[in-house]
Design a protein around this motif. Sequence first.
Motif, mmCIF file in Angstrom:
data_model
loop_
_atom_site.group_PDB
_atom_site.id
_atom_site.type_symbol
_atom_site.label_atom_id
_atom_site.label_comp_id
_atom_site.label_asym_id
_atom_site.label_seq_id
_atom_site.Cartn_x
_atom_site.Cartn_y
_atom_site.Cartn_z
ATOM 1 N N MET A 1 12.918 -25.102 -1.954
ATOM 2 C CA MET A 1 14.081 -24.318 -2.317
ATOM 3 C C MET A 1 13.795 -23.553 -3.599
ATOM 4 S SD MET A 1 17.385 -26.701 -1.666
ATOM 5 C CE MET A 1 17.762 -27.324 -0.051
ATOM 6 N N HIS A 2 14.267 -22.322 -3.638
ATOM 7 C CA HIS A 2 14.090 -21.449 -4.801
ATOM 8 C C HIS A 2 15.444 -21.211 -5.453
ATOM 9 C CE1 HIS A 2 10.013 -20.495 -3.405
ATOM 10 N NE2 HIS A 2 10.566 -20.542 -2.199
ATOM 11 N N HIS A 3 15.586 -21.597 -6.700
ATOM 12 C CA HIS A 3 16.839 -21.459 -7.436
ATOM 13 C C HIS A 3 16.972 -20.032 -7.976
ATOM 14 C CE1 HIS A 3 19.402 -21.747 -11.052
ATOM 15 N NE2 HIS A 3 20.071 -22.624 -10.342
ATOM 16 N N PHE A 4 18.209 -19.511 -8.044
ATOM 17 C CA PHE A 4 18.445 -18.209 -8.685
ATOM 18 C C PHE A 4 19.789 -18.224 -9.400
ATOM 19 C CE2 PHE A 4 20.302 -17.699 -4.445
ATOM 20 C CZ PHE A 4 21.517 -17.097 -4.716
ATOM 21 N N ASP A 5 19.896 -17.369 -10.382
ATOM 22 C CA ASP A 5 21.145 -17.106 -11.097
ATOM 23 C C ASP A 5 21.283 -15.589 -11.103
ATOM 24 O OD1 ASP A 5 23.083 -16.445 -13.068
ATOM 25 O OD2 ASP A 5 22.716 -18.347 -14.095
ATOM 26 N N VAL A 6 22.319 -15.068 -10.465
ATOM 27 C CA VAL A 6 22.472 -13.620 -10.304
ATOM 28 C C VAL A 6 22.405 -12.889 -11.642
ATOM 29 C CG1 VAL A 6 24.101 -11.811 -9.613
ATOM 30 C CG2 VAL A 6 23.659 -13.727 -8.107
ATOM 31 N N GLU A 7 22.980 -13.468 -12.680
ATOM 32 C CA GLU A 7 23.019 -12.772 -13.970
ATOM 33 C C GLU A 7 21.648 -12.625 -14.619
ATOM 34 O OE1 GLU A 7 25.590 -11.031 -14.797
ATOM 35 O OE2 GLU A 7 26.683 -11.875 -13.111
ATOM 36 N N THR A 8 20.648 -13.387 -14.165
ATOM 37 C CA THR A 8 19.304 -13.253 -14.741
ATOM 38 C C THR A 8 18.377 -12.406 -13.862
ATOM 39 O OG1 THR A 8 18.459 -15.283 -13.714
ATOM 40 C CG2 THR A 8 19.519 -15.495 -15.884
ATOM 41 N N LEU A 9 18.853 -11.978 -12.681
ATOM 42 C CA LEU A 9 18.040 -11.126 -11.807
ATOM 43 C C LEU A 9 18.068 -9.693 -12.324
ATOM 44 C CD1 LEU A 9 19.267 -12.413 -8.325
ATOM 45 C CD2 LEU A 9 17.120 -13.004 -9.484
ATOM 46 N N PRO A 10 16.919 -8.997 -12.322
ATOM 47 C CA PRO A 10 16.919 -7.604 -12.780
ATOM 48 C C PRO A 10 17.753 -6.718 -11.856
ATOM 49 C CG PRO A 10 14.733 -8.265 -11.998
ATOM 50 C CD PRO A 10 15.611 -9.466 -11.910
ATOM 51 N N ALA A 11 18.476 -5.781 -12.456
ATOM 52 C CA ALA A 11 19.324 -4.856 -11.700
ATOM 53 C C ALA A 11 18.621 -3.515 -11.561
ATOM 54 C CB ALA A 11 20.666 -4.671 -12.405
ATOM 55 N N GLY A 12 18.463 -3.062 -10.326
ATOM 56 C CA GLY A 12 17.889 -1.746 -10.052
ATOM 57 C C GLY A 12 18.976 -0.775 -9.644
ATOM 58 N N ARG A 13 19.076 0.360 -10.325
ATOM 59 C CA ARG A 13 20.094 1.371 -10.011
ATOM 60 C C ARG A 13 19.794 2.029 -8.665
ATOM 61 N NH1 ARG A 13 24.711 1.008 -12.067
ATOM 62 N NH2 ARG A 13 25.116 3.157 -11.533
ATOM 63 N N TRP A 14 20.858 2.375 -7.955
ATOM 64 C CA TRP A 14 20.723 3.095 -6.700
ATOM 65 C C TRP A 14 20.303 4.532 -6.974
ATOM 66 C CZ3 TRP A 14 25.979 1.687 -4.002
ATOM 67 C CH2 TRP A 14 26.017 0.315 -3.759
ATOM 68 N N ARG A 15 19.601 5.108 -6.008
ATOM 69 C CA ARG A 15 19.176 6.510 -6.142
ATOM 70 C C ARG A 15 20.361 7.460 -6.285
ATOM 71 N NH1 ARG A 15 15.298 6.831 -1.115
ATOM 72 N NH2 ARG A 15 16.698 5.160 -0.569
ATOM 73 N N ASN A 16 21.487 7.136 -5.622
ATOM 74 C CA ASN A 16 22.643 8.038 -5.693
ATOM 75 C C ASN A 16 23.527 7.746 -6.908
ATOM 76 O OD1 ASN A 16 24.221 5.786 -5.076
ATOM 77 N ND2 ASN A 16 24.779 6.486 -3.033
ATOM 78 N N GLY A 17 23.152 6.755 -7.735
ATOM 79 C CA GLY A 17 23.894 6.451 -8.955
ATOM 80 C C GLY A 17 25.195 5.696 -8.751
ATOM 81 N N GLY A 18 25.501 5.287 -7.519
ATOM 82 C CA GLY A 18 26.772 4.650 -7.223
ATOM 83 C C GLY A 18 26.831 3.161 -7.468
ATOM 84 N N GLY A 19 25.711 2.568 -7.852
ATOM 85 C CA GLY A 19 25.720 1.130 -8.066
ATOM 86 C C GLY A 19 24.354 0.616 -8.455
ATOM 87 N N ALA A 20 24.236 -0.698 -8.439
ATOM 88 C CA ALA A 20 22.982 -1.371 -8.777
ATOM 89 C C ALA A 20 22.825 -2.594 -7.885
ATOM 90 C CB ALA A 20 22.970 -1.782 -10.248
ATOM 91 N N THR A 21 21.583 -2.943 -7.599
ATOM 92 C CA THR A 21 21.286 -4.101 -6.750
ATOM 93 C C THR A 21 20.442 -5.107 -7.510
ATOM 94 O OG1 THR A 21 21.404 -2.817 -4.709
ATOM 95 C CG2 THR A 21 20.142 -4.852 -4.615
ATOM 96 N N ARG A 22 20.799 -6.374 -7.361
ATOM 97 C CA ARG A 22 20.022 -7.494 -7.897
ATOM 98 C C ARG A 22 19.450 -8.237 -6.689
ATOM 99 N NH1 ARG A 22 21.932 -8.776 -13.323
ATOM 100 N NH2 ARG A 22 23.608 -7.320 -13.835
ATOM 101 N N GLU A 23 18.163 -8.102 -6.475
ATOM 102 C CA GLU A 23 17.540 -8.720 -5.306
ATOM 103 C C GLU A 23 17.318 -10.205 -5.527
ATOM 104 O OE1 GLU A 23 14.545 -6.722 -2.608
ATOM 105 O OE2 GLU A 23 13.272 -8.092 -3.787
ATOM 106 N N ILE A 24 17.811 -11.011 -4.593
ATOM 107 C CA ILE A 24 17.571 -12.451 -4.598
ATOM 108 C C ILE A 24 16.211 -12.722 -3.975
ATOM 109 C CG2 ILE A 24 18.359 -14.666 -3.678
ATOM 110 C CD1 ILE A 24 21.252 -13.415 -3.780
#
Length: 188
Positions: A1-24
């Motif tokens: 099992m791989h543990h994650f905490d969303v707040e520590t995942l890097p955020a990548g901005r969307w190309r259209n500028g409408g949001g950001a994604t944190r990949e698990i």
Amino acid sequence: MHHFDVETLPAGRWRNGGGATREIVSWPVGAEEFQWRASVADIDRQGPFSAFPGVDRTFTLLSGDGVRLTAPGTFDRTARPEEPLAFSGDLELTAELRGGACRVLNIMTRRGRRAARVDRITGPAVLPSGHAAVFYVLRGHWRTGTGRRPLAEGQGVWWDEHDTTPDRAATPLSPGAVALWADIAPVT
């Protein structure tokens, strides 16, 4: 099992500028084309969504008042808090925010290779072997596996179908605990 905490995942901005994604996770890790992918997206403004041809998506609203997804003449659904919403990544969708910015858990599977089922759980669950999974805490505290530290809101674990962890149980540790469990099975 791989543990994650969303707040520590890097955020990548969307190309259209409408949001950001944190990949698990994008599985297989490091591959050019994913078989399945889990991420948390912050949607900052209304507008078009990127299409993912050949991919099935399940979208679960984590915070915010709702997101209406539309494709003229073919699709019109509103994602509501903690209710998984499945749809085809082939669709050219537009998102309309209901009351401002929101956050969603996004599970994507390559059609014909993997299939996902996302459930909201409030009690003990045994997670099947031979399947990949993502377990995400919405509220309260949970324990997954033997001897693992408790998980809190915004934390979770994931594993692939080859993981040999013997205990795949999820147990709530506090009243009102709620989690999302994405079961990702190979298509045979």
